[in-house]
Structures are given as structure tokens and as C-alpha cells.
Design a protein around this motif. Structure first.
Motif, PDB file in Angstrom:
ATOM      1  N   GLU A  28       0.796  -1.224   0.000  1.00  0.00           N
ATOM      2  CA  GLU A  28       0.000   0.000   0.000  1.00  0.00           C
ATOM      3  C   GLU A  28       0.832   1.279   0.000  1.00  0.00           C
ATOM      4  O   GLU A  28       0.338   2.338  -0.402  1.00  0.00           O
ATOM      5  CB  GLU A  28      -0.928   0.013   1.232  1.00  0.00           C
ATOM      6  CG  GLU A  28      -1.908  -1.149   1.284  1.00  0.00           C
ATOM      7  CD  GLU A  28      -2.870  -1.146   0.113  1.00  0.00           C
ATOM      8  OE1 GLU A  28      -3.167  -0.051  -0.408  1.00  0.00           O
ATOM      9  OE2 GLU A  28      -3.323  -2.235  -0.296  1.00  0.00           O
ATOM     10  N   THR A  29       2.097   1.209   0.455  1.00  0.00           N
ATOM     11  CA  THR A  29       2.873   2.438   0.652  1.00  0.00           C
ATOM     12  C   THR A  29       4.203   2.445  -0.085  1.00  0.00           C
ATOM     13  O   THR A  29       4.573   3.451  -0.698  1.00  0.00           O
ATOM     14  CB  THR A  29       3.135   2.660   2.161  1.00  0.00           C
ATOM     15  OG1 THR A  29       1.880   2.700   2.850  1.00  0.00           O
ATOM     16  CG2 THR A  29       3.874   3.964   2.403  1.00  0.00           C
ATOM     17  N   VAL A  30       4.956   1.356  -0.032  1.00  0.00           N
ATOM     18  CA  VAL A  30       6.335   1.348  -0.514  1.00  0.00           C
ATOM     19  C   VAL A  30       6.425   1.024  -2.004  1.00  0.00           C
ATOM     20  O   VAL A  30       7.071   1.749  -2.768  1.00  0.00           O
ATOM     21  CB  VAL A  30       7.189   0.357   0.293  1.00  0.00           C
ATOM     22  CG1 VAL A  30       8.615   0.299  -0.266  1.00  0.00           C
ATOM     23  CG2 VAL A  30       7.216   0.749   1.765  1.00  0.00           C
ATOM     24  N   ASN A  31       5.804  -0.053  -2.406  1.00  0.00           N
ATOM     25  CA  ASN A  31       5.952  -0.518  -3.782  1.00  0.00           C
ATOM     26  C   ASN A  31       5.281   0.426  -4.770  1.00  0.00           C
ATOM     27  O   ASN A  31       4.246   1.030  -4.469  1.00  0.00           O
ATOM     28  CB  ASN A  31       5.343  -1.910  -3.951  1.00  0.00           C
ATOM     29  CG  ASN A  31       6.041  -2.959  -3.115  1.00  0.00           C
ATOM     30  OD1 ASN A  31       7.116  -2.721  -2.574  1.00  0.00           O
ATOM     31  ND2 ASN A  31       5.435  -4.119  -3.005  1.00  0.00           N
ATOM     32  N   LEU A  32       5.868   0.507  -5.945  1.00  0.00           N
ATOM     33  CA  LEU A  32       5.241   1.263  -7.023  1.00  0.00           C
ATOM     34  C   LEU A  32       3.958   0.550  -7.418  1.00  0.00           C
ATOM     35  O   LEU A  32       3.962  -0.648  -7.690  1.00  0.00           O
ATOM     36  CB  LEU A  32       6.191   1.352  -8.219  1.00  0.00           C
ATOM     37  CG  LEU A  32       5.797   2.317  -9.330  1.00  0.00           C
ATOM     38  CD1 LEU A  32       5.812   3.750  -8.825  1.00  0.00           C
ATOM     39  CD2 LEU A  32       6.730   2.167 -10.521  1.00  0.00           C
ATOM     40  N   ILE A  48      10.604   1.952  -6.105  1.00  0.00           N
ATOM     41  CA  ILE A  48       9.609   2.257  -5.072  1.00  0.00           C
ATOM     42  C   ILE A  48       8.768   3.459  -5.483  1.00  0.00           C
ATOM     43  O   ILE A  48       9.127   4.211  -6.384  1.00  0.00           O
ATOM     44  CB  ILE A  48      10.263   2.525  -3.697  1.00  0.00           C
ATOM     45  CG1 ILE A  48      11.131   3.791  -3.744  1.00  0.00           C
ATOM     46  CG2 ILE A  48      11.054   1.323  -3.231  1.00  0.00           C
ATOM     47  CD1 ILE A  48      11.639   4.234  -2.376  1.00  0.00           C
ATOM     48  N   ARG A  49       7.683   3.619  -4.791  1.00  0.00           N
ATOM     49  CA  ARG A  49       6.789   4.746  -5.036  1.00  0.00           C
ATOM     50  C   ARG A  49       7.447   6.031  -4.505  1.00  0.00           C
ATOM     51  O   ARG A  49       7.924   6.045  -3.370  1.00  0.00           O
ATOM     52  CB  ARG A  49       5.466   4.501  -4.307  1.00  0.00           C
ATOM     53  CG  ARG A  49       4.342   5.438  -4.669  1.00  0.00           C
ATOM     54  CD  ARG A  49       3.067   5.039  -3.939  1.00  0.00           C
ATOM     55  NE  ARG A  49       2.768   3.616  -4.080  1.00  0.00           N
ATOM     56  CZ  ARG A  49       1.652   3.054  -3.641  1.00  0.00           C
ATOM     57  NH1 ARG A  49       0.736   3.785  -3.007  1.00  0.00           N
ATOM     58  NH2 ARG A  49       1.449   1.757  -3.806  1.00  0.00           N
ATOM     59  N   PRO A  50       7.486   7.099  -5.281  1.00  0.00           N
ATOM     60  CA  PRO A  50       8.068   8.348  -4.766  1.00  0.00           C
ATOM     61  C   PRO A  50       7.313   8.825  -3.526  1.00  0.00           C
ATOM     62  O   PRO A  50       6.079   8.877  -3.536  1.00  0.00           O
ATOM     63  CB  PRO A  50       7.894   9.328  -5.931  1.00  0.00           C
ATOM     64  CG  PRO A  50       7.756   8.467  -7.146  1.00  0.00           C
ATOM     65  CD  PRO A  50       7.039   7.233  -6.675  1.00  0.00           C
ATOM     66  N   VAL A  51       8.049   9.156  -2.468  1.00  0.00           N
ATOM     67  CA  VAL A  51       7.393   9.532  -1.220  1.00  0.00           C
ATOM     68  C   VAL A  51       6.681  10.871  -1.320  1.00  0.00           C
ATOM     69  O   VAL A  51       5.783  11.170  -0.532  1.00  0.00           O
ATOM     70  CB  VAL A  51       8.398   9.550  -0.049  1.00  0.00           C
ATOM     71  CG1 VAL A  51       8.980   8.169   0.182  1.00  0.00           C
ATOM     72  CG2 VAL A  51       9.516  10.563  -0.300  1.00  0.00           C
ATOM     73  N   ASP A  52       7.095  11.703  -2.302  1.00  0.00           N
ATOM     74  CA  ASP A  52       6.452  13.004  -2.458  1.00  0.00           C
ATOM     75  C   ASP A  52       5.332  12.977  -3.497  1.00  0.00           C
ATOM     76  O   ASP A  52       4.767  14.019  -3.838  1.00  0.00           O
ATOM     77  CB  ASP A  52       7.482  14.069  -2.844  1.00  0.00           C
ATOM     78  CG  ASP A  52       8.210  13.735  -4.150  1.00  0.00           C
ATOM     79  OD1 ASP A  52       7.902  12.679  -4.755  1.00  0.00           O
ATOM     80  OD2 ASP A  52       9.068  14.531  -4.562  1.00  0.00           O
ATOM     81  N   GLY A  53       5.025  11.788  -4.009  1.00  0.00           N
ATOM     82  CA  GLY A  53       3.965  11.672  -4.991  1.00  0.00           C
ATOM     83  C   GLY A  53       4.351  12.114  -6.386  1.00  0.00           C
ATOM     84  O   GLY A  53       3.500  12.183  -7.273  1.00  0.00           O
ATOM     85  N   GLY A  54       5.627  12.441  -6.610  1.00  0.00           N
ATOM     86  CA  GLY A  54       6.074  12.949  -7.909  1.00  0.00           C
ATOM     87  C   GLY A  54       6.419  11.840  -8.879  1.00  0.00           C
ATOM     88  O   GLY A  54       5.971  10.695  -8.742  1.00  0.00           O
ATOM     89  N   GLU A  55       7.252  12.207  -9.884  1.00  0.00           N
ATOM     90  CA  GLU A  55       7.614  11.234 -10.900  1.00  0.00           C
ATOM     91  C   GLU A  55       8.588  10.194 -10.346  1.00  0.00           C
ATOM     92  O   GLU A  55       9.391  10.493  -9.469  1.00  0.00           O
ATOM     93  CB  GLU A  55       8.266  11.921 -12.109  1.00  0.00           C
ATOM     94  CG  GLU A  55       7.350  12.901 -12.820  1.00  0.00           C
ATOM     95  CD  GLU A  55       7.806  14.344 -12.632  1.00  0.00           C
ATOM     96  OE1 GLU A  55       8.600  14.596 -11.695  1.00  0.00           O
ATOM     97  OE2 GLU A  55       7.350  15.215 -13.392  1.00  0.00           O
ATOM     98  N   VAL A  90      14.545  -0.139   2.718  1.00  0.00           N
ATOM     99  CA  VAL A  90      15.639   0.752   3.121  1.00  0.00           C
ATOM    100  C   VAL A  90      15.665   1.988   2.222  1.00  0.00           C
ATOM    101  O   VAL A  90      15.952   3.096   2.681  1.00  0.00           O
ATOM    102  CB  VAL A  90      16.983   0.001   3.108  1.00  0.00           C
ATOM    103  CG1 VAL A  90      18.121   0.935   3.516  1.00  0.00           C
ATOM    104  CG2 VAL A  90      16.937  -1.195   4.059  1.00  0.00           C
ATOM    105  N   LYS A  91      15.340   1.828   0.941  1.00  0.00           N
ATOM    106  CA  LYS A  91      15.243   2.993   0.056  1.00  0.00           C
ATOM    107  C   LYS A  91      14.102   3.903   0.503  1.00  0.00           C
ATOM    108  O   LYS A  91      14.230   5.136   0.494  1.00  0.00           O
ATOM    109  CB  LYS A  91      15.032   2.539  -1.387  1.00  0.00           C
ATOM    110  CG  LYS A  91      16.271   1.924  -2.008  1.00  0.00           C
ATOM    111  CD  LYS A  91      15.982   1.232  -3.335  1.00  0.00           C
ATOM    112  CE  LYS A  91      15.545   2.209  -4.396  1.00  0.00           C
ATOM    113  NZ  LYS A  91      15.383   1.532  -5.709  1.00  0.00           N
ATOM    114  N   TYR A  92      12.993   3.306   0.911  1.00  0.00           N
ATOM    115  CA  TYR A  92      11.875   4.108   1.431  1.00  0.00           C
ATOM    116  C   TYR A  92      12.299   4.837   2.703  1.00  0.00           C
ATOM    117  O   TYR A  92      12.002   6.028   2.886  1.00  0.00           O
ATOM    118  CB  TYR A  92      10.678   3.200   1.710  1.00  0.00           C
ATOM    119  CG  TYR A  92       9.505   3.905   2.353  1.00  0.00           C
ATOM    120  CD1 TYR A  92       8.558   4.570   1.577  1.00  0.00           C
ATOM    121  CD2 TYR A  92       9.342   3.926   3.742  1.00  0.00           C
ATOM    122  CE1 TYR A  92       7.483   5.224   2.152  1.00  0.00           C
ATOM    123  CE2 TYR A  92       8.271   4.581   4.328  1.00  0.00           C
ATOM    124  CZ  TYR A  92       7.343   5.219   3.529  1.00  0.00           C
ATOM    125  OH  TYR A  92       6.284   5.882   4.114  1.00  0.00           O
TER     126      TYR A  92
END
Length: 481
Positions: free
Chosen positions: A13-17, A60-67, A177-179
């Protein structure tokens, strides 16, 4: 606690793209490949190779919601007489001259970036094959010339490490760890360096061992080993590309200060991860993992637990408290599952508790209290304990009260400790204390952990000159199994 299911949920729900964005990436690639093959770009294209986090499946999914970024190597035959800059610049011109990509493309030192605003960036990097010798691969640096690379072999190495870890846990931990790096922003470490450092901690003999039983265990193992390795290298060490011995990744650490900070932060997170593993009680364990990964970890479970505590847990506690003055031993199990927040406000005021007799100042100060677990009373160091943390019935706690700003109390003030026991065993043995006790240890109060139950310690600060009560702490809950 490991909370394996919550780790799966957190990653999904949070980390993976998310799959939607992966599908968009997959849909973009064929068009880019066709465009390059159909242009008059001089190099002959052999094939295309995914590189980096995309190829390693650690994106991973960008934490700021960006590209998010994806890297694609354009594998080409050498062009006689061409410099490295010509490969990159000519590819950049092919895109900038196109009506489709002119507003989306930008040329950098190594690649041409195509940006799909607000969603994704795809870096297209020319890679020249067989220029130096048969089988050699070189990326093109407009400023630095040709640079040897081994993207296919590195990806194979990464997949090999992942197979040693089992259950895809190396990939999953790398994403975590990247997250952690991106959400905390307490250290800098490019992904290829971070992936190499973590991968270097896995060996063929680790396969099917308990140290890699699941994702939280693998996380603890790799962060522990990485911290141990960093401790052995106070100065920035060499970190070779495992498949290209001529390439040293260590400059990616940045400055000496940045490397020193990286060592410090990894040690801190290793400690927090160890503490989260050791924490008993689901709610307390979620809180410990949230200290590592932020409030998104276990968020849905926290909401559900709060609702359960309000409906089921609170009712169960009320039933236990009304059944006997000893509160029964089952109360420990309820607190273990729901946390101390399930206890009603009047729990801290059982019938056998003594009330203070000092004159009180008009406005009592809120006194902070800490507790440290120690093996023996004479021990000089121990482990900090949180209120409500589940503890075994051995050793003891050293309590200390502080001034409101966290500094030691001035000598003109003394502390009286109200120690209140509950639980069937303590009450049956006549240890159901609820009175006041002076400090009996160095600037604090020592209490052994003898009886199963939920107990309380409170600090009452008294001014010596006029015997006036000037400050009181909140109850510090001690939960003994």
C-alpha cells in the motif's frame, strides 16, 4: 514482534510502485523503442536493456507523490570515430527535433530523459558494445568519455543474492531501506551503492537459514550486518562493483562527513529495528516499527485496534476490574494485545492507593520520568524502557524524575515515589503496595520486577524548605508478564 502481515500490507500500500504506474511505464517503452529504431540516428541498435531499480525490481513509489525514474540502456554498435559525447548528443537531437517528444526531452551527461509530467521519467542511455573488446560495454559520458559498465551481470548478481535470501526478501528489504532513506532524509546513498552494500551482506551459505526466514527478519539481519561492517570502516571504504572490479562505488558516499553521517544513521536504525523486533504487544510493536518507518506503517491496523479497544478491549478491561480488586492476571494479556491506552482513567487509582499529605502549590508542574531496565541494582547502565512495555519478571527498573526542561532536579527538591502494585500474585503475597517511598538508588528509585501484573510508579516532587508539593508525574505503567 515481527508483524509479517503488516510488512506485506505496508509494502503493497505504501512502498511498492503501484501497478497502475508500472502499467503506464510498460506502455511507454514500446513507443520509445520504435521511435529510436525508426529515426535516422546513426548507431545501429542491437537491443534495449532495463537497468537500475527497474531491472532489479526494487523500484519504489516516490514519497512526495512525484515522478519515478526508470533507466533503459540503448545497446548499440560502435560508430567509427565517434566520441562518447556524440552518442548522447545525437540521440538528444533526435528527440528534441520530434513533435512528439520535443517538450518532454532533455539531454544530460549520460542520457536523454523523457518526462511524462507528474508521473514518470525514463532515462535513455546509449551503451556501446564491443568497442574495446568483444563483449565490452561502455556508457557514454559527454564530459568524461567512455566508461566500462556491466549492467546485465550486475542484475544477475542482484538476482543471485535475492535467491540466497529466499522469499524475494532481499528485493523487499532493499525497497524498505530505500523508502527509509527517502522518507526520513537523514542520510544520502544512491540506490546502486545501497543495493550493493546490502547485497554484500548475503552469502550462498545463508540460503534457507533462520536469519532470512521472512522480511522483518531479513531486514534485521542485513541492517545488523551492514552496521557491523561500517563499524569496521571508520573511514570511507572501497565498495567495488561486484561484477566490474575496475568500478569503485565509494565516491557515491559523497564527502567524508556524509559517510560518517551514514555510519551513524545506520547504527541508529539498526538499534530501532532490534527494539521493534523485541517489543511485545501488537500495539506497542506497531508503535516501535512506526518509529522506524513513520506513521504509514500499520496505519490501518492502528485504526482497527483503537476501535477494537474502544468496543471490545475496554469492555473486557471493565469486566476484569469489576471482578476482583486484584484485577486478575488476565489483565496483562489484554494490555499486551491492546496497549496501555485500553486502561480506564480510574485504573491508576485503586482502593488501596495512598493519597499525598503534603501542602500543594497552586499549580503543580508536570514532572517527566524515565525508567531504565537493569540486571542488578548495582548495575550502572541498562536499557531505556517505555511506559507500558512488556517486561519479564527479572531484574529491575531504575526510575528518575527530572525538571520540566529535562535537566536534573535542583538539590533543594526531593522526590517521593508512589509505587502501586496490582495483580493477583502481588495482592496474594501482601505486596499490593500503594504508598510512598524515598529514593534508594543514585538520584532515583530502584524497583525489582517480581510480580505479574500492571503496576504504577509516580514521582512527587517536594520542596525541602517548606515541605510543599510542587510537581507530580503521570503514572508510569510497568507491565510484568
Amino acid at each position: 514482534m515481527k508483524l509479517t502481515n503488516l510488512f506485506d500490507e505496508f509494502q503493497k500500500e505504501t512502498v511498492n510502485l503501484n501497478k497502475t504506474r508500472i502499467d503506464l511505464l510498460d506502455a511507454s517503452i514500446p513507443a520509445l523503442k520504435s521511435f529510436i529504431r525508426d529515426t535516422e540516428w546513426k548507431p545501429k541498435v542491437r537491443t534495449f536493456v532495463e537497468q537500475g531499480s527497474w531491472a532489479h525490481e526494487t523500484i519504489i513509489r516516490p514519497v512526495d507523490g512525484g515522478e519515478f525514474d526508470a533507466d533503459l540502456l540503448v545497446m548499440v554498435d560502435p560508430v567509427e570515430g565517434w566520441t562518447a559525447a556524440e552518442y548522447v548528443e545525437s540521440l538528444g537531437r533526435a528527440f528534441s527535433d520530434s513533435k512528439t517528444y520535443e517538450d518532454k526531452s532533455k539531454t544530460w551527461d549520460y542520457c536523454v530523459t523523457i518526462t511524462y509530467a507528474g508521473d514518470r521519467k525514463i532515462d535513455l542511455a546509449p551503451c556501446v558494445v564491443d568497442r574495446r573488446w568483444e563483449g565490452s560495454m561502455e556508457v557514454c559520458n559527454r564530459k568524461g568519455g567512455f566508461e566500462l559498465t556491466a549492467p546485465v551481470d550486475y542484475t544477475a548478481w542482484m538476482k543471485e543474492r535475492n535467491a540466497y535470501s529466499g522469499n524475494n526478501s532481499f528485493r523487499k528489504v532493499t525497497r524498505l531501506v530505500k523508502y527509509l532513506r527517502d522518507i526520513k532524509q537523514t542520510f544520502t546513498c544512491p540506490s546502486v551503492l545501497l543495493t550493493t552494500l546490502l547485497g554484500n551482506q548475503i552469502h550462498w551459505f545463508d540460503k534457507d537459514t533462520d536469519e532470512f526466514a521472512d522480511v522483518p527478519t531479513t531486514l534485521q539481519t542485513l541492517m545488523g550486518r551492514l552496521d557491523d561492517w561500517l563499524r569496521m570502516h571508520p573511514n570511507r571504504p572501497t565498495v567495488m562493483n561486484p561484477k566490474l572490479p575496475s568500478e569503485d562505488f565509494s565516491p557515491l558516499f559523497g564527502t567524508d562527513d556524509q559517510y560518517s553521517n551514514f555510519r551513524t544513521v545506520i547504527a541508529r536504525y539498526r538499534k530501532w529495528i532490534d527494539e521493534a523486533h523485541a517489543t511485545e504487544g501488537r500495539q506497542e510493536s506497531i508503535a516501535a516499527w512506526q518509529k522506524v518507518f513513520g506513521d504509514e506503517f500499520g496505519k490501518a491496523s492502528v485504526i482497527k485496534v483503537a476501535a477494537d479497544a474502544a468496543a471490545d478491549g475496554f469492555a473486557r478491561v471493565r469486566g476484569l476490574l469489576s471482578s476482583t480488586a486484584a484485577h486478575l492476571n488476565e489483565l496483562v494479556d489484554v494490555v499486551k494485545n491492546y496497549g496501555i491506552s485500553v486502561l480506564p482513567l480510574d485504573f491508576s487509582r485503586p482502593p488501596h492507593i495512598r493519597q499525598p499529605t503534603w501542602r500543594q502549590a497552586p499549580n503543580l508542574a508536570a514532572v517527566p520520568v524515565t525508567a531504565e531496565w537493569r540486571e542488578h541494582r548495582s548495575s550502572t547502565a541498562g536499557r531505556a524502557i517505555r511506559a507500558g512495555e512488556l517486561l519479564p519478571p527479572r531484574g529491575g527498573l531504575h526510575f528518575r524524575a527530572f525538571d520540566t526542561d529535562g535537566s536534573p532536579l535542583p538539590p533543594e527538591f526531593g522526590v517521593q515515589w508512589r509505587i502501586t502494585n496490582t495483580g493477583a500474585v502481588a495482592m496474594a503475597k501482601g505486596a499490593g503496595r500503594g504508598g510512598f517511598y524515598v529514593e534508594n538508588s543514585s538520584h532515583g528509585r530502584w524497583e525489582t520486577l517480581d510480580y505479574r501484573g500492571v503496576h504504577l510508579a509516580e514521582a512527587f516532587v517536594v520542596r525541602r524548605s517548606d515541605d510543599m508539593l510542587v510537581g507530580v508525574s503521570k503514572p508510569f505503567y510497568v507491565v510484568i508478564e
